[in-house]
Design a protein around this motif. Sequence first.
Motif, mmCIF file in Angstrom:
data_model
loop_
_atom_site.group_PDB
_atom_site.id
_atom_site.type_symbol
_atom_site.label_atom_id
_atom_site.label_comp_id
_atom_site.label_asym_id
_atom_site.label_seq_id
_atom_site.Cartn_x
_atom_site.Cartn_y
_atom_site.Cartn_z
ATOM 1 N N GLU A 172 2.820 24.304 -19.395
ATOM 2 C CA GLU A 172 2.817 25.252 -20.348
ATOM 3 C C GLU A 172 2.390 24.886 -21.764
ATOM 4 N N ASP A 173 2.524 26.021 -22.622
ATOM 5 C CA ASP A 173 2.358 25.436 -24.081
ATOM 6 C C ASP A 173 3.161 24.620 -24.651
ATOM 7 N N GLY A 174 2.715 23.662 -25.507
ATOM 8 C CA GLY A 174 3.617 22.681 -26.030
ATOM 9 C C GLY A 174 3.005 21.497 -25.498
ATOM 10 N N PHE A 175 4.057 20.642 -25.242
ATOM 11 C CA PHE A 175 3.727 19.201 -25.043
ATOM 12 C C PHE A 175 2.565 19.175 -23.806
ATOM 13 N N TRP A 176 2.700 19.663 -22.868
ATOM 14 C CA TRP A 176 1.708 19.444 -21.848
ATOM 15 C C TRP A 176 0.186 20.088 -22.216
ATOM 16 N N SER A 177 0.125 20.915 -23.015
ATOM 17 C CA SER A 177 -1.357 21.498 -23.421
ATOM 18 C C SER A 177 -1.658 20.779 -24.513
ATOM 19 N N THR A 178 -0.828 20.237 -25.490
ATOM 20 C CA THR A 178 -1.387 19.657 -26.487
ATOM 21 C C THR A 178 -1.337 17.941 -26.790
ATOM 22 N N LYS A 179 -0.511 17.402 -25.964
ATOM 23 C CA LYS A 179 -0.165 16.020 -26.084
ATOM 24 C C LYS A 179 -0.432 15.065 -24.876
ATOM 25 N N VAL A 180 -0.868 15.840 -23.856
ATOM 26 C CA VAL A 180 -1.196 15.192 -22.633
ATOM 27 C C VAL A 180 -2.581 15.183 -22.257
ATOM 28 N N PRO A 181 -3.465 14.162 -22.253
ATOM 29 C CA PRO A 181 -4.965 14.204 -21.826
ATOM 30 C C PRO A 181 -4.978 14.544 -20.482
ATOM 31 N N SER A 182 -6.349 14.775 -20.079
ATOM 32 C CA SER A 182 -6.507 15.611 -18.717
ATOM 33 C C SER A 182 -6.813 14.075 -17.973
ATOM 34 N N ASN A 183 -7.175 12.951 -18.284
ATOM 35 C CA ASN A 183 -7.275 11.668 -17.958
ATOM 36 C C ASN A 183 -6.655 10.596 -18.799
ATOM 37 N N ALA A 184 -5.623 9.713 -18.252
ATOM 38 C CA ALA A 184 -4.699 8.813 -18.811
ATOM 39 C C ALA A 184 -5.738 7.653 -19.704
ATOM 40 N N PHE A 185 -6.735 7.512 -19.515
ATOM 41 C CA PHE A 185 -7.507 6.573 -20.098
ATOM 42 C C PHE A 185 -8.377 7.056 -21.248
ATOM 43 N N GLN A 186 -8.360 8.350 -21.360
ATOM 44 C CA GLN A 186 -9.795 8.971 -22.149
ATOM 45 C C GLN A 186 -9.196 8.425 -23.761
ATOM 46 N N PRO A 187 -9.974 8.269 -24.703
ATOM 47 C CA PRO A 187 -9.615 7.874 -26.012
ATOM 48 C C PRO A 187 -8.936 8.741 -26.921
ATOM 49 N N TYR A 188 -9.371 10.102 -26.810
ATOM 50 C CA TYR A 188 -8.644 11.087 -27.573
ATOM 51 C C TYR A 188 -8.190 12.100 -26.912
ATOM 52 N N LEU A 189 -7.285 13.016 -27.463
ATOM 53 C CA LEU A 189 -6.825 14.157 -26.966
ATOM 54 C C LEU A 189 -8.060 15.194 -27.244
ATOM 55 N N LEU A 190 -7.707 16.432 -26.731
ATOM 56 C CA LEU A 190 -8.710 17.656 -26.731
ATOM 57 C C LEU A 190 -9.510 17.827 -28.172
ATOM 58 N N ASP A 191 -8.584 17.619 -29.092
ATOM 59 C CA ASP A 191 -8.966 18.073 -30.419
ATOM 60 C C ASP A 191 -10.013 17.067 -31.039
ATOM 61 N N GLY A 192 -10.363 15.748 -30.243
ATOM 62 C CA GLY A 192 -11.235 14.936 -30.538
ATOM 63 C C GLY A 192 -10.848 14.036 -31.791
ATOM 64 N N ALA A 193 -9.649 13.996 -32.105
ATOM 65 C CA ALA A 193 -9.222 13.174 -33.525
ATOM 66 C C ALA A 193 -7.738 12.467 -32.928
ATOM 67 N N THR A 194 -7.009 12.971 -32.226
ATOM 68 C CA THR A 194 -5.649 12.406 -31.915
ATOM 69 C C THR A 194 -5.644 11.275 -30.794
ATOM 70 N N ARG A 195 -5.204 10.193 -30.887
ATOM 71 C CA ARG A 195 -5.044 9.193 -29.923
ATOM 72 C C ARG A 195 -3.783 9.912 -29.118
ATOM 73 N N PRO A 196 -3.911 9.560 -27.608
ATOM 74 C CA PRO A 196 -2.753 9.882 -26.522
ATOM 75 C C PRO A 196 -1.803 8.808 -27.060
ATOM 76 N N THR A 197 -0.619 9.117 -27.030
ATOM 77 C CA THR A 197 0.729 8.158 -27.032
ATOM 78 C C THR A 197 0.706 7.679 -25.695
ATOM 79 N N PRO A 198 1.538 6.688 -25.546
ATOM 80 C CA PRO A 198 1.697 6.111 -24.270
ATOM 81 C C PRO A 198 2.514 7.084 -23.414
ATOM 82 N N ILE A 199 3.712 7.662 -23.740
ATOM 83 C CA ILE A 199 4.053 8.560 -22.981
ATOM 84 C C ILE A 199 3.353 9.883 -22.596
#
Length: 325
Positions: A172-199
């Motif tokens: 759903e919108d929110g955490f899953w769509s903006t804070k979770v990368p599609s792959n656990a090891f990719q360097p950035y989120l979809l915006d291309g600038a934010t680093r994914p958190t360990p969670i």
Amino acid sequence: LLVLLLIVPSESLGLSVPRASSVSRRLRSTVTTNNRSTRSSTTTENGTLLNASVRGGGGSEGNGVASPLPSLSKLSRSISRGYRARVAADPNFLVKSVLEVALAAGTQFAAEWNRRGGVKGCLTEIDFVVAGVLTAIAGKYYSAWRVAPTAKIDGDDDNDDAGDGSKDGVEEDGFWSTKVPSNAFQPYLLDGATRPTPIGRLASLVAPIPTLFRAGVIASAIGYGLTSVLITLRTLLVPDYVAQTVNINIVHACVYTGAFMSIVSNIRYQLLQGLIEPKLVDRFFGRWPPVQAALTFAVRLANGLLGSMIAIAGMKWLGLQKLKS
């Protein structure tokens, strides 16, 4: 081939096919015009003005049935954007997709050959072999697609559908769509600038589970369902043929395949596409394309063989594939 035609933008194939969004807009414009043109005004003998609106000549809209075209348009647009977001993260994604489909069939058949003892075993258990290969092609490619790294599409500020294809309609919108990368090891989120958190990285291992399970159930149902059709045709055409295998429980096979994809395939493709290929193969051998291609083929071949052998071993261990005594 149908999947590739849906996900590859027509521009890259040299085809001047209108985009789904423009077709959808023209369709809505046409419907609106027709609705206005068919709205008539009639005057009764008492001078009362009555507005009668005739829509579609009593068609699907008049009966309150929604047209399937917008849904198909949205699905096509989502798949196309998902493909472009994956290409943005990995320019070789299309080549790897074709390679994955070919290897899925080849490695599954090789594993079937090895586990069943060559020609004689494969012919004896041909029902299981055909079902396993069909299921592997659908299941492995979707697993690779679902957990492939994604990146922001250049020149496109509206990335709500991109990347994860709206997370296949699960998150759903929110955490899953903006804070979770599609792959656990990719360097950035979809915006291309934010680093994914360990969670967020841990959540990316959980997020694909519902869709992978559903895809595994569907893939297994297709594979074993088609096999059941073939068995029925064989019984009708060759009544004297006696199968050496016990009919498999399709429901159990579907549940097993869904669980296998959501756990085993999920982890394998997360590691392959997020760590092994980009961090090792592409980083150290990207300057030598032939070597890079050979290593990509080798690691995907090994990944496919490993997955197929684990899947077959699990089916046999759980008693889902048996020979008649």
